[in-house]
Motif scaffolding. Structure first.
Motif, PDB file in Angstrom:
ATOM      1  N   GLY A 136     -26.974 -35.351 -18.573  1.00  0.00           N
ATOM      2  CA  GLY A 136     -25.604 -35.183 -18.084  1.00  0.00           C
ATOM      3  C   GLY A 136     -24.950 -34.036 -18.837  1.00  0.00           C
ATOM      4  O   GLY A 136     -25.511 -33.498 -19.803  1.00  0.00           O
ATOM      5  N   GLY A 137     -23.760 -33.698 -18.408  1.00  0.00           N
ATOM      6  CA  GLY A 137     -23.067 -32.540 -18.981  1.00  0.00           C
ATOM      7  C   GLY A 137     -22.897 -32.579 -20.487  1.00  0.00           C
ATOM      8  O   GLY A 137     -22.751 -31.527 -21.120  1.00  0.00           O
ATOM      9  N   ASN A 138     -22.924 -33.776 -21.075  1.00  0.00           N
ATOM     10  CA  ASN A 138     -22.753 -33.862 -22.528  1.00  0.00           C
ATOM     11  C   ASN A 138     -24.013 -34.336 -23.241  1.00  0.00           C
ATOM     12  O   ASN A 138     -23.945 -34.743 -24.394  1.00  0.00           O
ATOM     13  CB  ASN A 138     -21.602 -34.819 -22.871  1.00  0.00           C
ATOM     14  CG  ASN A 138     -20.254 -34.184 -22.593  1.00  0.00           C
ATOM     15  OD1 ASN A 138     -20.090 -32.969 -22.705  1.00  0.00           O
ATOM     16  ND2 ASN A 138     -19.280 -34.997 -22.223  1.00  0.00           N
ATOM     17  N   ASP A 146     -27.771 -30.088 -14.578  1.00  0.00           N
ATOM     18  CA  ASP A 146     -26.722 -29.386 -13.842  1.00  0.00           C
ATOM     19  C   ASP A 146     -26.775 -27.887 -14.126  1.00  0.00           C
ATOM     20  O   ASP A 146     -25.904 -27.341 -14.801  1.00  0.00           O
ATOM     21  CB  ASP A 146     -25.346 -29.939 -14.224  1.00  0.00           C
ATOM     22  CG  ASP A 146     -25.128 -31.329 -13.667  1.00  0.00           C
ATOM     23  OD1 ASP A 146     -25.031 -31.462 -12.439  1.00  0.00           O
ATOM     24  OD2 ASP A 146     -25.070 -32.279 -14.469  1.00  0.00           O
ATOM     25  N   TYR A 149     -19.371 -38.764  -4.555  1.00  0.00           N
ATOM     26  CA  TYR A 149     -18.480 -39.823  -5.042  1.00  0.00           C
ATOM     27  C   TYR A 149     -17.370 -40.113  -4.033  1.00  0.00           C
ATOM     28  O   TYR A 149     -16.751 -41.176  -4.057  1.00  0.00           O
ATOM     29  CB  TYR A 149     -17.743 -39.309  -6.283  1.00  0.00           C
ATOM     30  CG  TYR A 149     -18.391 -39.487  -7.619  1.00  0.00           C
ATOM     31  CD1 TYR A 149     -18.849 -40.727  -8.056  1.00  0.00           C
ATOM     32  CD2 TYR A 149     -18.466 -38.415  -8.505  1.00  0.00           C
ATOM     33  CE1 TYR A 149     -19.373 -40.880  -9.334  1.00  0.00           C
ATOM     34  CE2 TYR A 149     -18.992 -38.566  -9.780  1.00  0.00           C
ATOM     35  CZ  TYR A 149     -19.445 -39.801 -10.190  1.00  0.00           C
ATOM     36  OH  TYR A 149     -19.945 -39.947 -11.443  1.00  0.00           O
ATOM     37  N   TRP A 180     -23.590 -39.796 -10.591  1.00  0.00           N
ATOM     38  CA  TRP A 180     -23.466 -40.497 -11.878  1.00  0.00           C
ATOM     39  C   TRP A 180     -22.758 -41.847 -11.704  1.00  0.00           C
ATOM     40  O   TRP A 180     -21.535 -41.891 -11.554  1.00  0.00           O
ATOM     41  CB  TRP A 180     -22.678 -39.564 -12.796  1.00  0.00           C
ATOM     42  CG  TRP A 180     -22.415 -39.952 -14.200  1.00  0.00           C
ATOM     43  CD1 TRP A 180     -21.387 -40.737 -14.650  1.00  0.00           C
ATOM     44  CD2 TRP A 180     -23.141 -39.521 -15.366  1.00  0.00           C
ATOM     45  NE1 TRP A 180     -21.434 -40.815 -16.023  1.00  0.00           N
ATOM     46  CE2 TRP A 180     -22.495 -40.077 -16.490  1.00  0.00           C
ATOM     47  CE3 TRP A 180     -24.270 -38.718 -15.575  1.00  0.00           C
ATOM     48  CZ2 TRP A 180     -22.931 -39.861 -17.800  1.00  0.00           C
ATOM     49  CZ3 TRP A 180     -24.703 -38.500 -16.876  1.00  0.00           C
ATOM     50  CH2 TRP A 180     -24.038 -39.070 -17.965  1.00  0.00           C
ATOM     51  N   TRP A 206     -18.690 -27.078 -17.309  1.00  0.00           N
ATOM     52  CA  TRP A 206     -20.147 -27.014 -17.115  1.00  0.00           C
ATOM     53  C   TRP A 206     -20.742 -25.827 -17.859  1.00  0.00           C
ATOM     54  O   TRP A 206     -21.537 -25.060 -17.315  1.00  0.00           O
ATOM     55  CB  TRP A 206     -20.516 -26.949 -15.636  1.00  0.00           C
ATOM     56  CG  TRP A 206     -20.060 -28.110 -14.810  1.00  0.00           C
ATOM     57  CD1 TRP A 206     -19.053 -28.086 -13.884  1.00  0.00           C
ATOM     58  CD2 TRP A 206     -20.565 -29.466 -14.797  1.00  0.00           C
ATOM     59  NE1 TRP A 206     -18.910 -29.333 -13.303  1.00  0.00           N
ATOM     60  CE2 TRP A 206     -19.818 -30.193 -13.842  1.00  0.00           C
ATOM     61  CE3 TRP A 206     -21.575 -30.129 -15.497  1.00  0.00           C
ATOM     62  CZ2 TRP A 206     -20.042 -31.543 -13.566  1.00  0.00           C
ATOM     63  CZ3 TRP A 206     -21.792 -31.474 -15.210  1.00  0.00           C
ATOM     64  CH2 TRP A 206     -21.036 -32.159 -14.268  1.00  0.00           C
ATOM     65  N   TRP A 236     -19.877 -30.551 -20.911  1.00  0.00           N
ATOM     66  CA  TRP A 236     -19.323 -30.916 -19.601  1.00  0.00           C
ATOM     67  C   TRP A 236     -18.014 -30.187 -19.310  1.00  0.00           C
ATOM     68  O   TRP A 236     -17.848 -29.528 -18.290  1.00  0.00           O
ATOM     69  CB  TRP A 236     -19.141 -32.443 -19.561  1.00  0.00           C
ATOM     70  CG  TRP A 236     -18.632 -33.005 -18.274  1.00  0.00           C
ATOM     71  CD1 TRP A 236     -18.981 -32.612 -17.011  1.00  0.00           C
ATOM     72  CD2 TRP A 236     -17.712 -34.077 -18.122  1.00  0.00           C
ATOM     73  NE1 TRP A 236     -18.325 -33.397 -16.081  1.00  0.00           N
ATOM     74  CE2 TRP A 236     -17.548 -34.304 -16.733  1.00  0.00           C
ATOM     75  CE3 TRP A 236     -17.013 -34.903 -19.030  1.00  0.00           C
ATOM     76  CZ2 TRP A 236     -16.704 -35.300 -16.229  1.00  0.00           C
ATOM     77  CZ3 TRP A 236     -16.191 -35.894 -18.520  1.00  0.00           C
ATOM     78  CH2 TRP A 236     -16.035 -36.088 -17.139  1.00  0.00           C
ATOM     79  N   GLU A 251     -14.571 -31.562 -13.104  1.00  0.00           N
ATOM     80  CA  GLU A 251     -14.340 -32.751 -12.269  1.00  0.00           C
ATOM     81  C   GLU A 251     -12.869 -33.188 -12.287  1.00  0.00           C
ATOM     82  O   GLU A 251     -11.964 -32.360 -12.288  1.00  0.00           O
ATOM     83  CB  GLU A 251     -15.297 -33.872 -12.674  1.00  0.00           C
ATOM     84  CG  GLU A 251     -16.763 -33.421 -12.528  1.00  0.00           C
ATOM     85  CD  GLU A 251     -17.763 -34.534 -12.679  1.00  0.00           C
ATOM     86  OE1 GLU A 251     -17.633 -35.558 -11.999  1.00  0.00           O
ATOM     87  OE2 GLU A 251     -18.720 -34.375 -13.475  1.00  0.00           O
ATOM     88  N   PHE A 252     -12.636 -34.510 -12.376  1.00  0.00           N
ATOM     89  CA  PHE A 252     -11.267 -35.036 -12.233  1.00  0.00           C
ATOM     90  C   PHE A 252     -10.326 -34.528 -13.316  1.00  0.00           C
ATOM     91  O   PHE A 252      -9.113 -34.504 -13.129  1.00  0.00           O
ATOM     92  CB  PHE A 252     -11.290 -36.575 -12.231  1.00  0.00           C
ATOM     93  CG  PHE A 252     -12.126 -37.164 -13.326  1.00  0.00           C
ATOM     94  CD1 PHE A 252     -11.600 -37.372 -14.583  1.00  0.00           C
ATOM     95  CD2 PHE A 252     -13.469 -37.477 -13.093  1.00  0.00           C
ATOM     96  CE1 PHE A 252     -12.375 -37.898 -15.600  1.00  0.00           C
ATOM     97  CE2 PHE A 252     -14.268 -37.996 -14.112  1.00  0.00           C
ATOM     98  CZ  PHE A 252     -13.716 -38.205 -15.378  1.00  0.00           C
TER      99      PHE A 252
HETATM  100  C1  BGC Z   1     -21.362 -36.478 -18.122  1.00  0.00           C
HETATM  101  C2  BGC Z   1     -21.409 -35.664 -16.874  1.00  0.00           C
HETATM  102  C3  BGC Z   1     -20.991 -36.528 -15.774  1.00  0.00           C
HETATM  103  C4  BGC Z   1     -19.643 -37.190 -16.049  1.00  0.00           C
HETATM  104  C5  BGC Z   1     -19.312 -38.167 -14.971  1.00  0.00           C
HETATM  105  C6  BGC Z   1     -19.982 -37.044 -18.319  1.00  0.00           C
HETATM  106  O1  BGC Z   1     -19.941 -37.796 -19.482  1.00  0.00           O
HETATM  107  O2  BGC Z   1     -21.705 -35.674 -19.178  1.00  0.00           O
HETATM  108  O3  BGC Z   1     -22.679 -35.181 -16.634  1.00  0.00           O
HETATM  109  O4  BGC Z   1     -20.926 -35.738 -14.636  1.00  0.00           O
HETATM  110  O5  BGC Z   1     -19.650 -37.856 -17.263  1.00  0.00           O
HETATM  111  O6  BGC Z   1     -18.005 -38.589 -15.012  1.00  0.00           O
END
Ligand code: BGC
Ligand code: BGC
Length: 658
Positions: free
Chosen positions: A98-100, A141, A293, A326, A464, A468, A524-525
């Motif tokens: 994931g991003g982190n 990603d 989502y 995710w 990204w 993240w 994202e959000f």
């Molecule tokens: C992750 C991301 C993921 C996101 C989802 C983050 O903690 O690193 O990859 O897209 O959470 O909300």
């Protein structure tokens, strides 16, 4: 049913859903099941012809798997929550970072650690004794280059690429990204995003190439071809290519400014605006698709059987596999992160279960055993995963480190690759104003480089990027050049001088100032905003530009942003205004365009054209019951040096909410 949705109603519905969460509201909305007419959707031909030999191998592999092993193929865990030792006991189909997430949870882990970890997961994925070996695949990603790896080539975010209107460039970017992912031993890129974003308040607008479905369509095909190679050619998914994932299916770009929100559009709009990117990506042979989502008319896409199964796999003839987002399955009514038969029954073939993977795999096996998930559905999902793994040569090409480009560290951030990123930066810039032909600048001038984004890789790169939310300090980017550093180099070559000053105070009186300012990184959000006003409540950039103008210093404004924003006052204040989007670490590309050669000739003209219409108002057109305002600058707008860049004075008061 087919008429244009009333935005007001849809937006309010999205807000209500957002406020109430996915519980009762989601369930209630799902009762009023939206209707899809699969027969109204285009019937596509599969990109790859049926292959009897391949299918026979899939059948043989499948026959050797136990129920538990089949269920495990449908699960993807995050490397932050699974070890190679775990994978040996639970042979999951896939892992992701994931991003982190990164090896040893160190975002600065050396590329060699990624490859070594890929080997360890691969070695562990041999299944239980006596079972066929089904290697794990690792997805990442890689959305603007192999962007989790310090030192890899990082390209402008998609919004800037959209401005370039250059599919060949996109294909090349895909090829480079694939190669660099391969250097570190990974198999699969969760890209391209083919969302057609229509409301720039959405925090993922910058991941969208354009509000114009035609641009998204052309780019989707080019990027998939670049990442995977051309279907039917010998280089398709060879050692220089990776799996691609058009995402997020379907309609994420129509969610009215709300991440993971509801798309209230009619079926026709979904088909004609949101789906062409997928049609093109599948035509180019995309092997996986990520579910969104978001909801369509109140129904979460992870549970939308009509669209996932009847349209995508039926009408669109998609024979690869659908990956969930995710923990996206957990948002379906009645589901949790560790249990969701409904998602598989709707058509998901692999669930992204970052941390709940173990229980999820056990529950999937139980649900298949009890018939809650029909065995035919389970087998179909596993077949799809195995088919893609075979097409990607996963069962024959050996350990990640033994593959052709693995460990070729000189390819990560190779000068030739970064030159393409720099070209992409140049092509992405859009000139919106150029009073009195201030640009292009002579490199012989005394140049003040001001603004708090002038010397920040994070600000020019956005989310990204390494992590993240994209908040890394400059020192985490080997080879990178900030916009300031790029300008300093060009000006030095030309015989001028530069002074860097975030707040615009100078020691030497400048001939011209380049003010670099804009949004701070988000993903994202985290990036959703209420209105399109740039930096509401904090107008220090504007004050800086005005102060310089009051001191008779001409100002070139370079605006960094993941979306078009209402910047009327900044447009008024500056002499020239450049929308630079999120160009990434090759900041020199901006100086290439702003400055003439030392001999006075123009090095590169602007060629970027707006990928999104630029708002006249703080409210996106057509939202909140407002009439569809004509944009300030239309889609496709962009000045050249020879154009008259005069811009009349714009109103500076934001329109009140109706
Ligand atoms: C992750 C991301 C993921 C996101 C989802 C983050 O903690 O690193 O990859 O897209 O959470 O909300
Ligand atoms: C995002 C996806 C991404 C995934 C894995 C999700 O939160 O929506 O775009 O691929 O995380 O990081």
């Amino acid at each position: 049913m087919e008429q244009r949705p009333v935005r007001t109603a849809g937006y309010c519905a999205a807000l209500v859903l957002g406020l109430l969460g996915t519980g009762p509201a989601g369930a209630a909305a799902a009762d009023a099941a939206p209707v899809i007419h699969p027969q109204q959707w285009p019937r596509l031909r599969a990109a790859l012809p049926p292959d009897g030999a391949l299918e026979a191998r899939v059948t043989a592999l499948l026959a050797g798997l136990s129920l538990e092993e089949k269920a495990a193929q449908l699960v993807q865990a995050d490397i932050g929550s699974i070890t190679p030792e775990d994978l040996r006991v639970h042979p999951l189909g896939s892992i992701l970072n994931g991003g982190n997430s990164s090896p040893r949870d160190d975002k600065l882990a050396a590329p060699g650690e990624w490859l070594a970890l890929a080997d360890r997961f691969y070695d562990a994925s041999s299944g239980t004794a006596g079972s066929p070996r089904v290697p794990v695949i690792w997805g990442t990603d890689a959305v603007h280059g192999h962007n989790n790896i310090p030192g890899a080539t990082i390209f402008p975010h998609n919004i800037g690429l959209g401005a370039a209107r250059d599919p060949d460039l996109i294909r090349r970017i895909g090829e480079i990204t694939a190669l660099e992912v391969r250097v570190t031993g990974l198999d699969w890129a969760f890209s391209p995003t083919v969302a057609v974003a229509r409301d720039a308040r959405w925090g993922r607008t910058y991941e969208s190439y354009s509000e114009d479905p035609a641009v998204v369509r052309a780019y989707a095909a080019a990027m998939v071809e670049g990442l995977q190679g051309a279907p039917g050619s010998p280089n398709f998914l060879d050692a220089a290519h990776v799996l691609a994932t058009p995402k997020h299916f379907l309609g994420d770009g129509g969610t009215q400014g709300k991440d993971q929100g509801d798309n209230p559009a009619g079926e026709k709009e979904l088909r004609e605006i949101d789906s062409p990117g997928y049609q093109a990506a599948l035509g180019a042979g995309a092997q996986t698709v990520m579910a969104s989502y978001s909801s369509w008319q109140g129904l979460k896409m992870h549970g939308n059987r009509e669209l996932l199964t009847e349209v995508l796999k039926g009408r669109f003839a998609f024979d690869g596999f659908v990956i969930g987002d995710w923990n996206g399955h957990a948002q379906l009514p009645g589901c949790t992160p560790v249990s969701c038969a409904a998602a598989v029954n709707a058509g998901l073939d692999m669930l992204m279960a970052p941390d709940g993977w173990k229980e999820l795999a056990a529950n999937l096996a139980t649900q298949a055993g009890s018939g809650e998930i029909p065995l035919s559905r389970l087998d179909d999902a596993v077949r799809r995963v195995l088919r893609v793994k075979l097409r990607a040569h996963l069962l024959s090409e050996g350990r990640p480190s033994a593959r052709r480009y693995a460990g070729r560290w000189e390819l990560l951030g190779a000068p030739a690759h970064r030159a393409v990123a720099r070209q992409a930066v140049r092509e992405s810039l859009v000139l919106l104003k150029n009073q009195n032909h201030l640009l292009p600048l002579s490199p012989k001038l005394r140049v003040l480089v001001a603004g708090d984004a002038a010397d920040s890789i994070a600000r020019q790169s956005g989310g990204w990027t390494i992590n993240w939310q994209g908040t890394e300090p400059n020192q985490d980017f080997p080879h990178a050049q900030t916009l300031y550093a790029g300008i300093a180099q060009r000006v030095k070559e030309g015989g001028g001088s530069t002074e860097l000053s975030a707040d615009g105070q100078f020691h030497t009186r400048p001939d011209v100032a380049v003010v670099v300012f804009g949004e701070s990184p988000y993903a994202e959000f985290e990036g959703d905003v209420k209105t399109l006003e740039y930096s509401p409540g904090d107008k220090h950039d504007l004050a800086l530009i005005r102060r310089l103008r009051a001191q008779d210093v001409p100002v070139v404004a370079v605006f960094l942003s993941g979306r078009p924003l209402w910047v009327n006052a900044e447009l008024n204040a500056a002499d020239s205004f450049v929308a630079a989007w999120l160009p990434g670490p090759e900041g020199g590309g901006v100086a290439d365009v702003l400055f003439r050669r030392p001999d006075g000739t123009v090095r590169f003209d602007f060629r970027g054209r707006l990928p999104f219409s630029w708002p006249r108002d703080v409210h996106p057109p057509g939202v909140d019951g407002r009439p569809g305002d004509a944009p300030l600058f239309a889609l496709g707008y962009g000045l050249k040096y020879s154009d008259d860049g005069y811009l009349r004075r714009l109103p500076e008061e934001p329109a009140a909410s109706p």
